[in-house]
Design an enzyme around this catalytic site. Sequence first.
Site, PDB file in Angstrom:
ATOM      1  CD1 TRP A 102      -2.294  -2.161   1.682  1.00 58.98           C
ATOM      2  CD2 TRP A 102      -3.026  -1.092  -0.145  1.00 58.98           C
ATOM      3  NE1 TRP A 102      -3.337  -2.887   1.145  1.00 58.98           N
ATOM      4  CE2 TRP A 102      -3.794  -2.258   0.027  1.00 58.98           C
ATOM      5  CE3 TRP A 102      -3.297  -0.269  -1.237  1.00 58.98           C
ATOM      6  CZ2 TRP A 102      -4.830  -2.618  -0.848  1.00 58.98           C
ATOM      7  CZ3 TRP A 102      -4.325  -0.615  -2.116  1.00 58.98           C
ATOM      8  CH2 TRP A 102      -5.074  -1.773  -1.913  1.00 58.98           C
ATOM      9  CG  ASP A 171      -3.595   4.264   3.486  1.00 60.21           C
ATOM     10  OD1 ASP A 171      -4.720   4.165   4.035  1.00 60.21           O
ATOM     11  OD2 ASP A 171      -3.247   3.567   2.514  1.00 60.21           O
ATOM     12  CE  LYS A 195      -9.077  -2.719   3.070  1.00 62.14           C
ATOM     13  NZ  LYS A 195      -8.242  -1.906   2.181  1.00 62.14           N
TER      14      LYS A 195
HETATM   15  C1  PLP Z   1      -7.648  -1.406   1.208  1.00 69.59           C
HETATM   16  C2  PLP Z   1      -6.580  -0.406   1.338  1.00 69.59           C
HETATM   17  C3  PLP Z   1      -6.420   0.642   0.418  1.00 69.59           C
HETATM   18  C4  PLP Z   1      -7.287   0.762  -0.816  1.00 69.59           C
HETATM   19  O1  PLP Z   1      -8.533   1.223  -0.501  1.00 69.59           O
HETATM   20  P1  PLP Z   1      -9.639   1.540  -1.624  1.00 69.59           P
HETATM   21  O2  PLP Z   1     -10.689   2.219  -0.821  1.00 69.59           O
HETATM   22  O3  PLP Z   1     -10.055   0.225  -2.193  1.00 69.59           O
HETATM   23  O4  PLP Z   1      -9.016   2.415  -2.638  1.00 69.59           O
HETATM   24  C5  PLP Z   1      -5.426   1.553   0.632  1.00 69.59           C
HETATM   25  N1  PLP Z   1      -4.614   1.472   1.701  1.00 69.59           N
HETATM   26  C6  PLP Z   1      -4.717   0.472   2.604  1.00 69.59           C
HETATM   27  C7  PLP Z   1      -3.790   0.429   3.770  1.00 69.59           C
HETATM   28  C8  PLP Z   1      -5.709  -0.493   2.450  1.00 69.59           C
HETATM   29  O5  PLP Z   1      -5.825  -1.476   3.340  1.00 69.59           O
END
Ligand code: PLP
Length: 360
Positions: A102, A171, A195
């Site tokens: 990521w 993030d 998530k």
């Molecule tokens: C799932 C995830 C993403 C991507 O998220 P989307 O909403 O599908 O773009 C980005 N960063 C992390 C750490 C993730 O777990």
Amino acid sequence: MKRAYNFNAGPAALPLEVLQRAQEEIVDFKGIGMSIMEISHRSKEYEAVNDETQQLLLEHLELPSGYKVLFLQGGASTQFAMVPMNLLASGKVGSYVMTGSWAEKAYQEAQLIGETHIAASSQEGVLHIPALSEIQIPENAAYLHVTSNETIAGTQYQAFPDTGSIPLVADMSSDILSRRIDSSKFSLIYAGAQKNLGPSGVTVVVVKDDLLKETPKHLPTMLRYSTYIKNNSLYNTPPVYSIYMVNLVLKWIKEKGGIGAVEKLNREKTDLIYNALDNSGGFYEGMAQKDSRSIMNITFKLQTEELEKEFLAEAKKNGFVGLGGHRSVGHLRASTYNAVPYEACKALVDLMGEFQRKNG
Ligand SMILES: *Cc1c(COP(=O)(O)O)cnc(C)c1O
């Protein structure tokens, strides 16, 4: 009704109480004779949901005043671009800590926008978070970007760097509100909701007011954070239902006793599973380095691919879902987000024990 033991990585489990509440309210939201999806986003009913959700997020993050909560679309993946578009002025660099897939994606996207820099990296082939002392931030950094939890590797920061006057951007898609942290260290936090916060469709951005003073004028309206701030995330039609679901999840967290209580339970859940891995005499093996283990995504393996296939088949037979590793790394992964009950983790450990007795 039999609910699955849901260990999906994302979209992921939602609290049963939240789903039931949403079900009750779906045809008649608070006596208006319509669902929240069928009314204007400018109605007082929706505006109350919008404002309360922002308030609850700030409260759970324990942030001082001076932060705004924004609701965007396009997922965390769009934030990989919006962060540098809004914050990376020319003459400056976007500095990134490389911890896995990521972080890599965020970094690659920033390379399309401006000058980038690598502040620290995990060692090749080792699933870990670099020591904070290894992080080197250049003086002309526009920000330092970290990925608080690497969902695929199963690694998580245990503490965050002090960046002084350089804005810290994170993030937090896969671990927001999983534990108490000092959120005031961050100038910008973003997270796709699917998530730990709710369903997909909304991306939460929490940003310090003073960060956006100098955003470039040429940016398209919808890609500028200031548009969402000025319009209380109501410039255009927001993903109303997703935000409503996030609202219910945040209230659920409050009913559970807040983030402290949620963290305690998350640690109990994951201790249970990590202990099972560590005490299996090598039959199961945790993949992340111990000092970087995540309380949200547990990556592990068995001695052969054959055994892993059998384990997944056995798990499926017993009502478990989502235990296969990400397609890029394979092996196994259990995602233990806030909404995954302790009982599901206990059932997983029982299954692991049973499988080892038969095959060990
Ligand atoms: C799932 C995830 C993403 C991507 O998220 P989307 O909403 O599908 O773009 C980005 N960063 C992390 C750490 C993730 O777990």
